[in-house]
Design a protein around this motif. Structure first.
Motif, PDB file in Angstrom:
ATOM      1  N   THR A 157       0.846  -1.178   0.000  1.00 30.11           N
ATOM      2  CA  THR A 157       0.000   0.000   0.000  1.00 30.11           C
ATOM      3  C   THR A 157       0.883   1.230   0.000  1.00 30.11           C
ATOM      4  O   THR A 157       1.846   1.325   0.741  1.00 30.11           O
ATOM      5  CB  THR A 157      -0.893   0.015   1.256  1.00 30.11           C
ATOM      6  OG1 THR A 157      -1.741  -1.123   1.217  1.00 30.11           O
ATOM      7  CG2 THR A 157      -1.731   1.273   1.308  1.00 30.11           C
ATOM      8  N   ARG A 178       6.351   2.625  -5.058  1.00 26.90           N
ATOM      9  CA  ARG A 178       5.254   2.047  -4.282  1.00 26.90           C
ATOM     10  C   ARG A 178       3.952   2.823  -4.406  1.00 26.90           C
ATOM     11  O   ARG A 178       2.914   2.357  -3.985  1.00 26.90           O
ATOM     12  CB  ARG A 178       5.668   1.891  -2.813  1.00 26.90           C
ATOM     13  CG  ARG A 178       6.813   0.894  -2.652  1.00 26.90           C
ATOM     14  CD  ARG A 178       7.121   0.535  -1.218  1.00 26.90           C
ATOM     15  NE  ARG A 178       7.207   1.686  -0.346  1.00 26.90           N
ATOM     16  CZ  ARG A 178       6.320   1.970   0.605  1.00 26.90           C
ATOM     17  NH1 ARG A 178       5.275   1.196   0.811  1.00 26.90           N
ATOM     18  NH2 ARG A 178       6.476   3.031   1.365  1.00 26.90           N
ATOM     19  N   ARG A 211       2.303  -2.301  -6.029  1.00 27.23           N
ATOM     20  CA  ARG A 211       2.298  -2.954  -4.732  1.00 27.23           C
ATOM     21  C   ARG A 211       3.575  -3.781  -4.584  1.00 27.23           C
ATOM     22  O   ARG A 211       4.054  -4.381  -5.542  1.00 27.23           O
ATOM     23  CB  ARG A 211       1.069  -3.859  -4.593  1.00 27.23           C
ATOM     24  CG  ARG A 211      -0.245  -3.119  -4.618  1.00 27.23           C
ATOM     25  CD  ARG A 211      -1.430  -4.064  -4.685  1.00 27.23           C
ATOM     26  NE  ARG A 211      -1.604  -4.796  -3.427  1.00 27.23           N
ATOM     27  CZ  ARG A 211      -1.498  -6.109  -3.293  1.00 27.23           C
ATOM     28  NH1 ARG A 211      -1.205  -6.861  -4.345  1.00 27.23           N
ATOM     29  NH2 ARG A 211      -1.696  -6.693  -2.126  1.00 27.23           N
TER      30      ARG A 211
END
Length: 199
Positions: free
Chosen positions: A19, A185, A189
Motif C-alpha cells: 500500500t 510504491r 504494490r
C-alpha cells in the motif's frame, strides 16, 4: 524467525502489501546487511529505512508482516534491511541504527530483527534509556546497545549503507528494491513486484 508482538503493537490493522505510504525525504562495498528468509533465494528484496521516519514505521508494522508471512517464512525471498538516515532526526536517525548494528555484530541476526521491530514502538519518545530498555526487554545487551548509540560506534557503516543507497537512486524512505530495481510504491504494490520477480 517470527518478529515479536511489538511488530504490530499500536496498529489498528494490517494493510495490504505494498500500500502506498508517503515517504520521508532522504559504495561499492556496502556492509553486510541483516537478512531474513533464504539467504540464497533467487529473489532479493532490499528495504532502506530511517528509524525516525514515520513511513518506515508504518511499513515495518503494517506491510512487513504480510511480506514475512507470504515470502520470508516460506523461504521464497532473501529480505535485507539497510540504513538510509535522511536524517529525519539528527540524533536518532544515526544513534538507533548504530545500536541495532551493535546488536547484529555482537548478538546475531535475530537480535537485530527483534530490536529493529521493537524500537519503532517508541518513535516520538526515543531516548538512550528507551534504547537500553528495549534491548534489555528482548534479553539483549541493553548497555552495549546504549553505548553504541551514544558513541555512534557504527556510524561509518551506517554512512556506507546510505552512500550505497544513494548510488542506487535512493532519495526517500522506505525505499524498496526487488532484485536491484527500485519500485515506485505509489504505483506498484510490493507484493506485485515480488510476484513478478518470482515468476
Amino acid at each position: 524467525m517470527k518478529l515479536t508482538r511489538r511488530t504490530v503493537l499500536g496498529t489498528a490493522a494490517a494493510v495490504g502489501i505494498g500500500t502506498g505510504v508517503a515517504g520521508c525525504l532522504g559504495s561499492e562495498d556496502p556492509p553486510e546487511p541483516p537478512v531474513l528468509g533464504d539467504p540464497d533465494a533467487d529473489v532479493t528484496v532490499t528495504v532502506y529505512e530511517d528509524f525516525s521516519c514515520p513511513s518506515c514505521r508504518q511499513f515495518k508494522q503494517e506491510i512487513f508482516p504480510d511480506i514475512e508471512e507470504a515470502y520470508i517464512e516460506p523461504g521464497r525471498i532473501r529480505y535485507e534491511q539497510r540504513n538510509y538516515p535522511i536524517p529525519v532526526d539528527e540524533t536518532w536517525s544515526w544513534a538507533i541504527p548504530c545500536a541495532a548494528r551493535e546488536l547484529y555484530e555482537t548478538e546475531g541476526n535475530d537480535a537485530f530483527w527483534d530490536f529493529a521491530a521493537g524500537i519503532y514502538d517508541y518513535m516520538g519518545s526515543y531516548s538512550y534509556d528507551v534504547i537500553e530498555t528495549t534491548a534489555a526487554e528482548l534479553d539483549l545487551d541493553g548497555a552495549a546497545a546504549r553505548e553504541a548509540a551514544e558513541e555512534e560506534t557504527h556510524r561509518s557503516l551506517v554512512e556506507d549503507d546510505k552512500s550505497y543507497g544513494s548510488s542506487n537512486g535512493v532519495e526517500a524512505t522506505p525505499a524498496v528494491f526487488v532484485d536491484g530495481e527500485q519500485i515506485d510504491r505509489r504505483e506498484t504494490r510490493t507484493a506485485t513486484a515480488i510476484d513478478a520477480a518470482l515468476e
